[in-house]
Design a protein around this motif. Structure first.
Motif, PDB file in Angstrom:
ATOM      1  N   PRO A  41     -18.391  55.045 -14.567  1.00  0.00           N
ATOM      2  CA  PRO A  41     -18.688  56.115 -13.601  1.00  0.00           C
ATOM      3  C   PRO A  41     -19.932  56.931 -13.943  1.00  0.00           C
ATOM      4  CG  PRO A  41     -16.336  56.043 -14.010  1.00  0.00           C
ATOM      5  CD  PRO A  41     -16.976  55.107 -15.001  1.00  0.00           C
ATOM      6  N   VAL A  42     -20.273  57.017 -15.227  1.00  0.00           N
ATOM      7  CA  VAL A  42     -21.500  57.720 -15.607  1.00  0.00           C
ATOM      8  C   VAL A  42     -22.718  56.998 -15.023  1.00  0.00           C
ATOM      9  CG1 VAL A  42     -22.949  58.478 -17.537  1.00  0.00           C
ATOM     10  CG2 VAL A  42     -20.457  58.631 -17.713  1.00  0.00           C
ATOM     11  N   LEU A  43     -22.673  55.669 -15.008  1.00  0.00           N
ATOM     12  CA  LEU A  43     -23.768  54.900 -14.412  1.00  0.00           C
ATOM     13  C   LEU A  43     -23.862  55.156 -12.915  1.00  0.00           C
ATOM     14  CD1 LEU A  43     -23.384  51.478 -16.286  1.00  0.00           C
ATOM     15  CD2 LEU A  43     -25.062  53.285 -16.714  1.00  0.00           C
ATOM     16  N   TRP A  44     -22.712  55.276 -12.248  1.00  0.00           N
ATOM     17  CA  TRP A  44     -22.720  55.596 -10.810  1.00  0.00           C
ATOM     18  C   TRP A  44     -23.330  56.975 -10.575  1.00  0.00           C
ATOM     19  CZ3 TRP A  44     -20.799  52.993  -6.388  1.00  0.00           C
ATOM     20  CH2 TRP A  44     -20.298  51.714  -6.645  1.00  0.00           C
ATOM     21  N   TRP A  45     -23.009  57.934 -11.414  1.00  0.00           N
ATOM     22  CA  TRP A  45     -23.578  59.278 -11.296  1.00  0.00           C
ATOM     23  C   TRP A  45     -25.101  59.223 -11.438  1.00  0.00           C
ATOM     24  CZ3 TRP A  45     -25.355  62.089 -15.873  1.00  0.00           C
ATOM     25  CH2 TRP A  45     -25.866  63.356 -15.549  1.00  0.00           C
ATOM     26  N   MET A  46     -25.567  58.431 -12.413  1.00  0.00           N
ATOM     27  CA  MET A  46     -27.008  58.290 -12.614  1.00  0.00           C
ATOM     28  C   MET A  46     -27.663  57.596 -11.422  1.00  0.00           C
ATOM     29  SD  MET A  46     -27.215  57.278 -16.656  1.00  0.00           S
ATOM     30  CE  MET A  46     -27.127  58.590 -17.899  1.00  0.00           C
ATOM     31  N   TRP A  47     -26.964  56.638 -10.835  1.00  0.00           N
ATOM     32  CA  TRP A  47     -27.498  55.901  -9.685  1.00  0.00           C
ATOM     33  C   TRP A  47     -27.793  56.819  -8.508  1.00  0.00           C
ATOM     34  CZ3 TRP A  47     -28.916  50.851  -8.717  1.00  0.00           C
ATOM     35  CH2 TRP A  47     -29.053  50.480  -7.368  1.00  0.00           C
ATOM     36  N   PHE A  48     -26.927  57.796  -8.262  1.00  0.00           N
ATOM     37  CA  PHE A  48     -27.051  58.653  -7.084  1.00  0.00           C
ATOM     38  C   PHE A  48     -27.836  59.934  -7.326  1.00  0.00           C
ATOM     39  CE2 PHE A  48     -23.384  56.039  -5.800  1.00  0.00           C
ATOM     40  CZ  PHE A  48     -23.817  55.661  -4.543  1.00  0.00           C
ATOM     41  N   GLN A  49     -28.385  60.114  -8.508  1.00  0.00           N
ATOM     42  CA  GLN A  49     -29.242  61.270  -8.756  1.00  0.00           C
ATOM     43  C   GLN A  49     -30.536  61.135  -7.952  1.00  0.00           C
ATOM     44  OE1 GLN A  49     -29.243  61.338 -13.211  1.00  0.00           O
ATOM     45  NE2 GLN A  49     -28.866  63.523 -12.897  1.00  0.00           N
ATOM     46  N   GLN A  50     -30.983  62.236  -7.408  1.00  0.00           N
ATOM     47  CA  GLN A  50     -32.176  62.235  -6.555  1.00  0.00           C
ATOM     48  C   GLN A  50     -33.301  63.018  -7.226  1.00  0.00           C
ATOM     49  OE1 GLN A  50     -32.397  60.545  -3.698  1.00  0.00           O
ATOM     50  NE2 GLN A  50     -30.248  59.879  -3.722  1.00  0.00           N
ATOM     51  N   ASP A  51     -34.346  62.322  -7.650  1.00  0.00           N
ATOM     52  CA  ASP A  51     -35.552  62.964  -8.169  1.00  0.00           C
ATOM     53  C   ASP A  51     -36.687  61.956  -8.141  1.00  0.00           C
ATOM     54  OD1 ASP A  51     -35.235  61.291 -10.398  1.00  0.00           O
ATOM     55  OD2 ASP A  51     -34.184  62.828 -11.539  1.00  0.00           O
ATOM     56  N   GLU A  52     -37.825  62.314  -8.742  1.00  0.00           N
ATOM     57  CA  GLU A  52     -39.000  61.444  -8.680  1.00  0.00           C
ATOM     58  C   GLU A  52     -38.836  60.154  -9.488  1.00  0.00           C
ATOM     59  OE1 GLU A  52     -39.279  64.171 -12.126  1.00  0.00           O
ATOM     60  OE2 GLU A  52     -38.866  64.411  -9.978  1.00  0.00           O
ATOM     61  N   ARG A  53     -37.837  60.107 -10.386  1.00  0.00           N
ATOM     62  CA  ARG A  53     -37.616  58.917 -11.210  1.00  0.00           C
ATOM     63  C   ARG A  53     -36.468  58.062 -10.676  1.00  0.00           C
ATOM     64  NH1 ARG A  53     -37.349  60.088 -17.418  1.00  0.00           N
ATOM     65  NH2 ARG A  53     -38.317  58.028 -17.485  1.00  0.00           N
ATOM     66  N   ARG A  54     -36.116  58.246  -9.427  1.00  0.00           N
ATOM     67  CA  ARG A  54     -34.955  57.588  -8.834  1.00  0.00           C
ATOM     68  C   ARG A  54     -35.030  56.059  -8.945  1.00  0.00           C
ATOM     69  NH1 ARG A  54     -34.315  55.721  -3.551  1.00  0.00           N
ATOM     70  NH2 ARG A  54     -32.154  55.566  -2.800  1.00  0.00           N
ATOM     71  N   GLU A  55     -36.161  55.472  -8.605  1.00  0.00           N
ATOM     72  CA  GLU A  55     -36.270  54.009  -8.621  1.00  0.00           C
ATOM     73  C   GLU A  55     -36.169  53.464 -10.038  1.00  0.00           C
ATOM     74  OE1 GLU A  55     -39.356  50.482  -7.217  1.00  0.00           O
ATOM     75  OE2 GLU A  55     -39.371  52.426  -6.211  1.00  0.00           O
ATOM     76  N   TRP A  56     -36.863  54.111 -10.975  1.00  0.00           N
ATOM     77  CA  TRP A  56     -36.779  53.668 -12.376  1.00  0.00           C
ATOM     78  C   TRP A  56     -35.356  53.759 -12.902  1.00  0.00           C
ATOM     79  CZ3 TRP A  56     -35.246  56.679 -16.592  1.00  0.00           C
ATOM     80  CH2 TRP A  56     -35.389  56.068 -17.842  1.00  0.00           C
ATOM     81  N   ARG A  57     -34.686  54.867 -12.577  1.00  0.00           N
ATOM     82  CA  ARG A  57     -33.323  55.058 -13.069  1.00  0.00           C
ATOM     83  C   ARG A  57     -32.376  54.003 -12.495  1.00  0.00           C
ATOM     84  NH1 ARG A  57     -33.221  59.977 -12.515  1.00  0.00           N
ATOM     85  NH2 ARG A  57     -32.495  60.021 -10.372  1.00  0.00           N
ATOM     86  N   ARG A  58     -32.546  53.670 -11.225  1.00  0.00           N
ATOM     87  CA  ARG A  58     -31.697  52.648 -10.619  1.00  0.00           C
ATOM     88  C   ARG A  58     -31.944  51.280 -11.251  1.00  0.00           C
ATOM     89  NH1 ARG A  58     -30.487  53.736  -4.200  1.00  0.00           N
ATOM     90  NH2 ARG A  58     -29.313  55.664  -4.550  1.00  0.00           N
ATOM     91  N   GLU A  59     -33.198  50.994 -11.562  1.00  0.00           N
ATOM     92  CA  GLU A  59     -33.491  49.743 -12.265  1.00  0.00           C
ATOM     93  C   GLU A  59     -32.810  49.725 -13.633  1.00  0.00           C
ATOM     94  OE1 GLU A  59     -37.615  48.961 -12.579  1.00  0.00           O
ATOM     95  OE2 GLU A  59     -37.917  48.593 -10.434  1.00  0.00           O
ATOM     96  N   MET A  60     -32.821  50.851 -14.320  1.00  0.00           N
ATOM     97  CA  MET A  60     -32.187  50.946 -15.634  1.00  0.00           C
ATOM     98  C   MET A  60     -30.672  50.781 -15.537  1.00  0.00           C
ATOM     99  SD  MET A  60     -34.429  51.284 -18.076  1.00  0.00           S
ATOM    100  CE  MET A  60     -33.580  52.109 -19.439  1.00  0.00           C
ATOM    101  N   VAL A  61     -30.084  51.339 -14.488  1.00  0.00           N
ATOM    102  CA  VAL A  61     -28.641  51.176 -14.289  1.00  0.00           C
ATOM    103  C   VAL A  61     -28.295  49.709 -14.063  1.00  0.00           C
ATOM    104  CG1 VAL A  61     -26.719  51.660 -12.721  1.00  0.00           C
ATOM    105  CG2 VAL A  61     -28.219  53.522 -13.459  1.00  0.00           C
ATOM    106  N   LEU A  62     -29.085  49.026 -13.236  1.00  0.00           N
ATOM    107  CA  LEU A  62     -28.868  47.596 -13.001  1.00  0.00           C
ATOM    108  C   LEU A  62     -29.038  46.804 -14.294  1.00  0.00           C
ATOM    109  CD1 LEU A  62     -30.783  47.118  -9.619  1.00  0.00           C
ATOM    110  CD2 LEU A  62     -28.302  47.074  -9.961  1.00  0.00           C
ATOM    111  N   ALA A  63     -30.066  47.138 -15.068  1.00  0.00           N
ATOM    112  CA  ALA A  63     -30.303  46.449 -16.339  1.00  0.00           C
ATOM    113  C   ALA A  63     -29.175  46.702 -17.321  1.00  0.00           C
ATOM    114  CB  ALA A  63     -31.633  46.901 -16.932  1.00  0.00           C
TER     115      ALA A  63
END
Length: 230
Positions: A41-63
């Motif tokens: 669930p922590v990864l899901w929380w990180m996935w839905f965070q909205q800021d300028e690093r959103r795309e990078w963070r989503r890539e990191m969650v997938l990785a």
């Protein structure tokens, strides 16, 4: 058994709590609630965070999710490929008396203890969380150590070196899988597909996370049953 494992396991086997505390430790070691249902669930929380690093963070969650899957399956393969190591709780030659456990089933007795796939999987996930957020990641790593790894050593399911090697391999897998040169080869493409197909991707993410939380145990048991019947 080496002196490092021997000294720690001897010390742990001499610690005996009250029955309620022992049952609590057993539940923490056994239930998925205290493992994947805390970290995923922590990864899901990180996935839905909205800021300028959103795309990078989503890539990191997938990785990180892919790293966890790789770590789990590599751990399962290594237990079959490497020389068999009897778990401390089943090794009568050690003459150690661990806390009574209701989880001493036939599966564990026939499953090599080295390396710990629990340590590999959840330290891989915790490392991914750490790479996204240092503060949250430190808590995730501490949680993995105290609530996933230590109870398994205390109950005699693993030697300390099983857990340390498993944790090191899990950390290494996530570190490699999240490097920019490697991550962009798959995470960027996957993210584009997710944005184009939000419905199917959400469905697949839900299924994947359930299986990761349960460490693919039901699928593994189903596959094992099919193989035996064939």
């Amino acid at each position: 058994m080496n002196s490092f494992d021997s000294s720690i396991e001897t010390y742990l086997s001499n610690i005996h709590f009250a029955q309620f505390a022992t049952r609590t430790i057993e539940a923490i070691a056994d239930l998925y609630t205290f493992k994947g249902l805390v970290l995923v669930p922590v990864l899901w929380w990180m996935w839905f965070q909205q800021d300028e690093r959103r795309e990078w963070r989503r890539e990191m969650v997938l990785a990180t999710l892919l790293s966890g899957i790789v770590a789990l399956f590599l751990g399962r393969l290594l237990t079959h490929w490497l020389p068999f190591r009897v778990r401390p709780v089943y090794n009568a030659d050690l003459h150690l008396h661990f806390a009574d456990s209701n989880i001493k089933d036939a599966l564990l007795s026939s499953w090599s203890s080295f390396p710990s796939d629990h340590a590999m999987l959840w330290m891989a996930i915790a490392t991914g969380i750490f790479l996204v957020s240092r503060s949250v990641g430190v808590l995730a790593i501490l949680y993995t150590m105290l609530f996933i790894c230590v109870p398994r050593a205390y109950l005699g399911f693993h030697y300390p070196t099983d857990l340390l090697v498993g944790a090191a391999v899990g950390i290494g897998i996530t570190y490699v899988m999240t490097r920019d040169a490697i991550r962009v080869r798959y995470a960027t493409l996957a993210l584009r597909w997710i944005e184009l197909r939000p419905g199917p991707s959400a469905m697949l993410a839900f299924i994947l996370c359930i299986e990761l939380v349960t460490q693919f145990d039901e699928l593994r048991k189903l596959a094992s049953g099919v193989v035996k019947n064939l």
